[in-house]
Design a protein around this motif. Structure first.
Motif, PDB file in Angstrom:
ATOM      1  N   ALA A 130       0.834  -1.204   0.000  1.00 13.79           N
ATOM      2  CA  ALA A 130       0.000   0.000   0.000  1.00 13.79           C
ATOM      3  C   ALA A 130       0.869   1.254   0.000  1.00 13.79           C
ATOM      4  O   ALA A 130       0.568   2.230  -0.697  1.00 13.79           O
ATOM      5  CB  ALA A 130      -0.916  -0.018   1.220  1.00 13.79           C
ATOM      6  N   ASP A 131       1.968   1.215   0.767  1.00  9.93           N
ATOM      7  CA  ASP A 131       2.912   2.341   0.811  1.00  9.93           C
ATOM      8  C   ASP A 131       3.499   2.617  -0.569  1.00  9.93           C
ATOM      9  O   ASP A 131       3.547   3.763  -1.016  1.00  9.93           O
ATOM     10  CB  ASP A 131       4.055   2.022   1.787  1.00  9.93           C
ATOM     11  CG  ASP A 131       3.790   2.591   3.178  1.00  9.93           C
ATOM     12  OD1 ASP A 131       2.696   3.144   3.389  1.00  9.93           O
ATOM     13  OD2 ASP A 131       4.671   2.466   4.052  1.00  9.93           O
TER      14      ASP A 131
ATOM     15  N   LYS B 195       2.370   1.819  -3.496  1.00  7.37           N
ATOM     16  CA  LYS B 195       1.325   2.315  -4.401  1.00  7.37           C
ATOM     17  C   LYS B 195       1.141   3.827  -4.193  1.00  7.37           C
ATOM     18  O   LYS B 195       1.079   4.598  -5.161  1.00  7.37           O
ATOM     19  CB  LYS B 195       0.025   1.555  -4.098  1.00  7.37           C
ATOM     20  CG  LYS B 195      -0.978   1.588  -5.194  1.00  7.37           C
ATOM     21  CD  LYS B 195      -2.016   0.482  -5.054  1.00  7.37           C
ATOM     22  CE  LYS B 195      -3.068   0.610  -6.134  1.00  7.37           C
ATOM     23  NZ  LYS B 195      -4.114   1.573  -5.802  1.00  7.37           N
ATOM     24  N   LEU B 196       1.076   4.233  -2.936  1.00  8.26           N
ATOM     25  CA  LEU B 196       0.867   5.644  -2.610  1.00  8.26           C
ATOM     26  C   LEU B 196       2.069   6.490  -3.035  1.00  8.26           C
ATOM     27  O   LEU B 196       1.911   7.595  -3.554  1.00  8.26           O
ATOM     28  CB  LEU B 196       0.626   5.762  -1.096  1.00  8.26           C
ATOM     29  CG  LEU B 196      -0.338   6.855  -0.632  1.00  8.26           C
ATOM     30  CD1 LEU B 196      -1.706   6.663  -1.266  1.00  8.26           C
ATOM     31  CD2 LEU B 196      -0.475   6.828   0.884  1.00  8.26           C
ATOM     32  N   MET B 197       3.291   5.939  -2.817  1.00  7.35           N
ATOM     33  CA  MET B 197       4.512   6.647  -3.246  1.00  7.35           C
ATOM     34  C   MET B 197       4.475   6.915  -4.742  1.00  7.35           C
ATOM     35  O   MET B 197       4.847   7.985  -5.204  1.00  7.35           O
ATOM     36  CB  MET B 197       5.745   5.774  -2.978  1.00  7.35           C
ATOM     37  CG  MET B 197       6.205   5.748  -1.553  1.00  7.35           C
ATOM     38  SD  MET B 197       7.561   4.562  -1.413  1.00  7.35           S
ATOM     39  CE  MET B 197       7.289   3.986   0.242  1.00  7.35           C
ATOM     40  N   CYS B 198       4.053   5.888  -5.510  1.00  3.96           N
ATOM     41  CA  CYS B 198       3.998   6.029  -6.968  1.00  3.96           C
ATOM     42  C   CYS B 198       3.018   7.126  -7.337  1.00  3.96           C
ATOM     43  O   CYS B 198       3.303   7.976  -8.186  1.00  3.96           O
ATOM     44  CB  CYS B 198       3.560   4.718  -7.621  1.00  3.96           C
ATOM     45  SG  CYS B 198       4.810   3.444  -7.518  1.00  3.96           S
ATOM     46  N   GLU B 199       1.859   7.120  -6.681  1.00  3.99           N
ATOM     47  CA  GLU B 199       0.825   8.084  -7.055  1.00  3.99           C
ATOM     48  C   GLU B 199       1.168   9.506  -6.617  1.00  3.99           C
ATOM     49  O   GLU B 199       0.775  10.466  -7.264  1.00  3.99           O
ATOM     50  CB  GLU B 199      -0.520   7.650  -6.463  1.00  3.99           C
ATOM     51  CG  GLU B 199      -1.239   6.716  -7.422  1.00  3.99           C
ATOM     52  CD  GLU B 199      -2.249   5.814  -6.758  1.00  3.99           C
ATOM     53  OE1 GLU B 199      -2.796   6.197  -5.725  1.00  3.99           O
ATOM     54  OE2 GLU B 199      -2.477   4.709  -7.294  1.00  3.99           O
ATOM     55  N   LYS B 200       1.926   9.613  -5.512  1.00  3.33           N
ATOM     56  CA  LYS B 200       2.214  10.945  -4.986  1.00  3.33           C
ATOM     57  C   LYS B 200       3.503  11.542  -5.531  1.00  3.33           C
ATOM     58  O   LYS B 200       3.622  12.755  -5.653  1.00  3.33           O
ATOM     59  CB  LYS B 200       2.330  10.873  -3.452  1.00  3.33           C
ATOM     60  CG  LYS B 200       0.986  10.863  -2.759  1.00  3.33           C
ATOM     61  CD  LYS B 200       1.173  11.218  -1.292  1.00  3.33           C
ATOM     62  CE  LYS B 200      -0.131  11.473  -0.594  1.00  3.33           C
ATOM     63  NZ  LYS B 200       0.058  11.704   0.837  1.00  3.33           N
TER      64      LYS B 200
ATOM     65  N   PHE C  58       6.406   9.100   4.407  1.00  2.00           N
ATOM     66  CA  PHE C  58       6.699   7.674   4.237  1.00  2.00           C
ATOM     67  C   PHE C  58       7.920   7.315   5.073  1.00  2.00           C
ATOM     68  O   PHE C  58       9.041   7.228   4.576  1.00  2.00           O
ATOM     69  CB  PHE C  58       6.963   7.352   2.761  1.00  2.00           C
ATOM     70  CG  PHE C  58       5.765   7.544   1.891  1.00  2.00           C
ATOM     71  CD1 PHE C  58       4.731   6.633   1.900  1.00  2.00           C
ATOM     72  CD2 PHE C  58       5.663   8.640   1.055  1.00  2.00           C
ATOM     73  CE1 PHE C  58       3.625   6.804   1.089  1.00  2.00           C
ATOM     74  CE2 PHE C  58       4.564   8.826   0.250  1.00  2.00           C
ATOM     75  CZ  PHE C  58       3.538   7.907   0.267  1.00  2.00           C
TER      76      PHE C  58
END
Lengths: 82, 82
Positions: free
Chosen positions: A57-58, A60-65, B31
């Motif tokens: 989940a982390d 995925k969020l890193m990629c999107e942000k 993160f």
């Protein structure tokens, strides 16, 4: 600890002048089997922790942000335990 | 026709200021599970032909001649039939 291997590439409809230039250079070097080339980015992220789904989940969020621009890029990643 | 997915990354001993900056930015975004990050390049190469071993040899040569700098970078790739 996990290692995430993240590939970021331009969406198929987005023009890729860098890729076109590299493909042309390969052709000039004699690689006439090359049909086309798309250039992108690659990241290897080491993530602390034992919870695989939290790490996923982390990432995925890193990629999107930050790692990818979702307007013009797509991303994919694999997670492995290290 | 084949699709080669090529990952190029800096050798572990080579300093990676881009990766350090991205890791710091991720940390600033909250993160805090990120241990480290290495930045690299990613290429998707479409290759004409039916001979898998010839395509593999071609991609290897492309990496050594143009896509990667063997002095400071390592590469890996997967080949899939499309």
């Amino acid at each position: 600890m996990f290692l995430a291997k993240v590939q970021v590439s331009l969406k198929p409809t987005v023009n890729d002048p860098q890729g076109i230039t590299i493909a042309r250079a390969l052709d000039r070097l004699g690689f006439d089997s090359v049909d086309s080339l798309r250039a992108g980015k690659y990241f290897e992220v080491k993530i602390n922790g034992d919870d695989q789904s939290a790490a996923e989940a982390d990432v995925k969020l890193m990629c999107e942000k930050l790692l990818a621009n979702p307007v013009i890029e797509t991303y994919s990643f694999e997670l492995e335990t290290i």
